[in-house]
Design an enzyme around this catalytic site. Structure first.
Site, PDB file in Angstrom:
ATOM      1  N   GLU A  39     -14.677 -16.208 -14.050  1.00 21.98           N
ATOM      2  CA  GLU A  39     -14.097 -15.053 -14.735  1.00 21.98           C
ATOM      3  C   GLU A  39     -15.203 -14.047 -15.031  1.00 21.98           C
ATOM      4  OE1 GLU A  39     -10.238 -16.094 -17.030  1.00 21.98           O
ATOM      5  OE2 GLU A  39     -11.909 -16.612 -18.317  1.00 21.98           O
ATOM      6  N   HIS A  70     -15.097 -20.602 -22.464  1.00 22.43           N
ATOM      7  CA  HIS A  70     -14.544 -19.271 -22.139  1.00 22.43           C
ATOM      8  C   HIS A  70     -15.523 -18.197 -22.616  1.00 22.43           C
ATOM      9  CE1 HIS A  70     -11.946 -15.761 -22.163  1.00 22.43           C
ATOM     10  NE2 HIS A  70     -11.193 -16.408 -21.310  1.00 22.43           N
ATOM     11  N   SER A 106      -7.803 -10.187 -15.257  1.00 27.98           N
ATOM     12  CA  SER A 106      -6.766  -9.203 -14.912  1.00 27.98           C
ATOM     13  C   SER A 106      -5.875  -9.635 -13.745  1.00 27.98           C
ATOM     14  CB  SER A 106      -7.388  -7.825 -14.653  1.00 27.98           C
ATOM     15  OG  SER A 106      -8.039  -7.361 -15.829  1.00 27.98           O
ATOM     16  N   ASN A 151      -3.701 -18.706 -20.286  1.00 26.05           N
ATOM     17  CA  ASN A 151      -4.495 -18.795 -21.514  1.00 26.05           C
ATOM     18  C   ASN A 151      -3.897 -17.799 -22.503  1.00 26.05           C
ATOM     19  OD1 ASN A 151      -6.389 -18.769 -23.531  1.00 26.05           O
ATOM     20  ND2 ASN A 151      -8.053 -17.959 -22.270  1.00 26.05           N
ATOM     21  N   TRP A 152      -3.168 -18.324 -23.469  1.00 23.30           N
ATOM     22  CA  TRP A 152      -2.473 -17.426 -24.402  1.00 23.30           C
ATOM     23  C   TRP A 152      -3.406 -16.850 -25.458  1.00 23.30           C
ATOM     24  CZ3 TRP A 152       2.769 -20.455 -25.492  1.00 23.30           C
ATOM     25  CH2 TRP A 152       3.451 -20.574 -24.262  1.00 23.30           C
ATOM     26  N   LYS A 153      -4.638 -17.320 -25.483  1.00 23.23           N
ATOM     27  CA  LYS A 153      -5.638 -16.852 -26.460  1.00 23.23           C
ATOM     28  C   LYS A 153      -5.031 -16.938 -27.866  1.00 23.23           C
ATOM     29  CE  LYS A 153      -7.865 -14.332 -22.788  1.00 23.23           C
ATOM     30  NZ  LYS A 153      -8.690 -13.209 -22.356  1.00 23.23           N
ATOM     31  N   GLU A 176     -15.067 -15.587 -24.176  1.00 28.10           N
ATOM     32  CA  GLU A 176     -14.843 -15.152 -25.567  1.00 28.10           C
ATOM     33  C   GLU A 176     -15.455 -16.141 -26.555  1.00 28.10           C
ATOM     34  OE1 GLU A 176     -10.644 -14.590 -25.047  1.00 28.10           O
ATOM     35  OE2 GLU A 176     -11.080 -12.862 -23.764  1.00 28.10           O
ATOM     36  N   GLY A 232      -9.200  -8.705 -19.351  1.00 28.82           N
ATOM     37  CA  GLY A 232      -8.438  -7.814 -20.226  1.00 28.82           C
ATOM     38  C   GLY A 232      -8.695  -6.331 -19.970  1.00 28.82           C
ATOM     39  N   GLY A 275      -4.784 -14.389 -18.588  1.00 27.65           N
ATOM     40  CA  GLY A 275      -4.577 -14.058 -19.990  1.00 27.65           C
ATOM     41  C   GLY A 275      -3.305 -13.246 -20.167  1.00 27.65           C
ATOM     42  N   GLY A 276      -3.459 -11.929 -20.219  1.00 27.99           N
ATOM     43  CA  GLY A 276      -2.343 -11.023 -20.536  1.00 27.99           C
ATOM     44  C   GLY A 276      -1.048 -11.301 -19.789  1.00 27.99           C
TER      45      GLY A 276
HETATM   46  P1  13P Z   1      -6.766 -11.348 -18.610  1.00 29.93           P
HETATM   47  O1  13P Z   1      -5.912 -11.983 -17.570  1.00 29.93           O
HETATM   48  O2  13P Z   1      -5.989 -10.797 -19.772  1.00 29.93           O
HETATM   49  O3  13P Z   1      -7.744 -10.395 -18.025  1.00 29.93           O
HETATM   50  O4  13P Z   1      -7.647 -12.539 -19.267  1.00 29.93           O
HETATM   51  C1  13P Z   1      -8.344 -13.369 -18.442  1.00 29.93           C
HETATM   52  C2  13P Z   1      -8.833 -14.512 -19.220  1.00 29.93           C
HETATM   53  O5  13P Z   1      -9.738 -14.380 -20.033  1.00 29.93           O
HETATM   54  C3  13P Z   1      -8.187 -15.813 -19.018  1.00 29.93           C
HETATM   55  O6  13P Z   1      -8.922 -16.826 -19.609  1.00 29.93           O
END
Ligand code: 13P
Length: 242
Positions: free
Chosen positions: A164, A93, A204, A7-9, A95, A170, A225-226
């Site tokens: 999640e 998600h 994470s 997920n590149w956000k 967010e 994050g 994500g990251g």
């Molecule tokens: P991180 O891997 O950066 O913690 O993000 C997780 C996430 O929200 C994937 O959708």
């Protein structure tokens, strides 16, 4: 089959997205063991879709609206996302829930995605306060109910649920494998009637810890994500080993 989703956000524009795709593809010389999906920002979706066609990478989108077309300024059409090549759609998600107050419409989004033959990845997870209060499961259960109610069992076959925990996103903190296993098995029990259900863990995940989660029988994938923003680490996640 294992499902590794990046997920590149809202992190990469078109050019940077293409560069990252090139970097990942260069590292995918051997056959990949499962499915690998990248979810670039909507503005890069079409270009990314063109580039990953006939490669081992698949495309997903990070969010969609529940209507395919019309006077909905600024929204992302699920039909257009599919036209761009998306086979997966991340829905609900945390967010989106936190910054855009998503809630009841998640159900309609899931249905819209299923109607187009795409696979929704429904995200669920509790906050730290909810976990500390002993409410993690009741929160997740409510999110599952809200997201899936009224949708037929047949339609939902092949669904992916991403667990999640909000406090692990994050932050560098992960759920313990035991907590992740417990939540995943409750989700599986709750949705035991669904064929081909996959439960992913997110929060994470990185090359150094992915096997803690992927080696659990209850967990069939990771939503990342990251660590999906660097070609090297995403390739390592795709080729994770026990
Ligand atoms: P991180 O891997 O950066 O913690 O993000 C997780 C996430 O929200 C994937 O959708």
């Amino acid at each position: 089959m294992d499902l590794i989703v990046g997920n590149w956000k809202m992190n990469l524009g078109g050019r940077d997205s293409l560069q990252l795709i090139e970097g990942i593809l260069e590292r995918l010389k051997k056959p990949i063991p499962g499915e690998a999906v990248i979810c670039p920002p909507a503005t890069a979706l079409f270009m990314a879709g063109d580039r990953v066609k006939e490669t081992p990478l698949q495309l997903g989108c990070q969010n969609v609206f529940y209507e395919n077309k019309g006077a909905y300024t600024g929204e992302i059409s699920p039909e257009f996302a599919r036209e761009a090549g998306s086979r997966y759609a991340i829905i609900g998600h945390s967010e989106r829930r936190q910054f855009f107050s998503e809630g009841p419409e998640i159900n309609r989004k899931i249905e819209a995605v299923l109607n187009l033959g795409m696979t929704p990845i429904l995200c669920v997870g509790e906050s730290l306060e909810q976990r500390d209060g002993g409410n993690a499961w009741s929160v997740v259960k409510d999110q599952l109910k809200q997201g899936l109610q009224g949708i037929s069992t047949e339609k939902l076959s092949g669904l992916a649920i991403a667990y999640e925990p909000v406090w692990a996103i994050g932050t560098g903190k992960t759920a313990s494998p035991e907590d992740a296993r417990e939540m995943a098995s409750r989700i599986i029990e709750e949705l035991h009637h669904l064929q081909g259900l996959r439960v992913l863990y997110g929060g994470s995940v990185k090359p150094g810890n992915i096997s803690d989660f992927m080696s659990l029988a209850e967990i069939n994938g990771a939503l990342v994500g990251g660590a999906s923003l660097k070609a090297d680490s995403f390739a390592k996640l795709i080729y994770w080993e026990k």
